[in-house]
Design an enzyme around this catalytic site. Sequence first.
Site: not given
Ligand code: CAA
Length: 396
Positions: A169, A381, A136-137, A355, A378, A253, A352
């Site tokens: 996307t 980094s 979201e925004p 221009g 997704e 993904g 490489i």
């Molecule tokens: N698989 C399953 N469960 C998971 C998980 C995974 N990979 N990662 C976390 N969880 C679960 C945890 O176990 C936890 O569960 P419980 O509460 O039951 O214990 C819960 O999720 C919360 O986990 P965290 O406390 O680690 O969550 P967080 O709020 O700290 O955030 C984060 C974790 C890794 C930063 C996550 O928010 C994240 O990946 N952020 C990036 C989002 C992203 O990739 N966005 C891209 C969107 S898609 C896109 O790019 C557009 C497109 O169309 C291509």
Amino acid sequence: MVMTDQSRPLTLTMTDEHDMLVQAVRDFAQREIVPIAEEFDESGDFPVDTVHKMGEMGLMGIEVPEEYGGAGMDTLAYALTMVEIAKADASHSTILSVNNSLYCNGILIFGTEEQKQEWVTPIASGEQVGAYSLTEPMSGSDAGTMASRAVLNEAGTHYIINGRKSWVTSGPVADRIVLFTMTDADEGHKGITAFLIETDKPGFIRGKKEPKLGIRASATSEIIFENYECPVENILGQVGQGFKIAMTVLDAGRIGIAAQALGIAEAAYEASLNYAREREAFGGPIGKFQMIQQKIADMKTRIEASRGLLYMAIQAKENTMADKGRYTTEASMAKLFCSETAAFVTDEAVQIHGGMGYSKEMPVERYYRDARITRIYEGTSEIQRMVIARNELGIR
Ligand code: CAA
């Protein structure tokens, strides 16, 4: 959590079926996509015809079982396809990856039998286009916070959805979307629920199309929900399970984006090899100069290291999926390293080419722009590093 042992050698096998797939996809991509890539990059139009052809070849649902309209192949087949399509044009591979790993995959893992038949089949067969909407925004990396809301109506038959999602996307063209929105804001990430959305219903509005730096032929937009009525049967998984579904799906993904980044890097590398052999300066081909050779050596080494991490992630996925385990660290390492490699390799490729690398007359200029998004979408980094480190340290 089931973890994989990363010290074990890789046991992935390339079968005759994989070889045939690579050959068929490479022929198609070089014959049909390469000639139009520049034109669609320039116009930003969605490449309807070639996406349709990818559907006819079974590429829009590579890992989807045949009974749900897919090709019934494995993750290696998916990654190999992504590399070949991305080498031809990154935009096409973005469309492919969202359809395969973010849309179909989530419904296959968490959907009911009826949902798989109704919601996967038209998308995996390429008849329709699927999308995934989490961001979201004001909620990007911190995906657990969102302002959009779904409220159950008094009759208990429908959720009324309101809010604005961004960076979707295929948003301008998608027929169906896996949407993540808040059903109980007091519960934080445990209040997020996943819904299956039909886009031809009242209350669904396609918003502003993003004017992007790269992957310009993959359409990206906002989508807006205004009192959109979603039947309770269209909940994916359980109420409150949405965040887990979103994260589980992103693990798959990220393998796709790693493969995409590898494909872009390979295209830039091969263009650089040709240029270094053919371009003459100071009385000989520039490939004779040690400074060019150093670039070639570093590009090739990082590409092969990326491929190793990608294969490790695929193997981890295949080993852990049967036990419903996680391969989060491996997927994040592959995505991180492959996307950083794509940035490095495309930058060196421009250097490489000198221009000419800065000119739209050569495809390396497009590779350089297209590679940039792989370090952002997704999960940036920075987020991949956070995920890897948290899992290694065992802290959140
Ligand atoms: N698989 C399953 N469960 C998971 C998980 C995974 N990979 N990662 C976390 N969880 C679960 C945890 O176990 C936890 O569960 P419980 O509460 O039951 O214990 C819960 O999720 C919360 O986990 P965290 O406390 O680690 O969550 P967080 O709020 O700290 O955030 C984060 C974790 C890794 C930063 C996550 O928010 C994240 O990946 N952020 C990036 C989002 C992203 O990739 N966005 C891209 C969107 S898609 C896109 O790019 C557009 C497109 O169309 C291509």
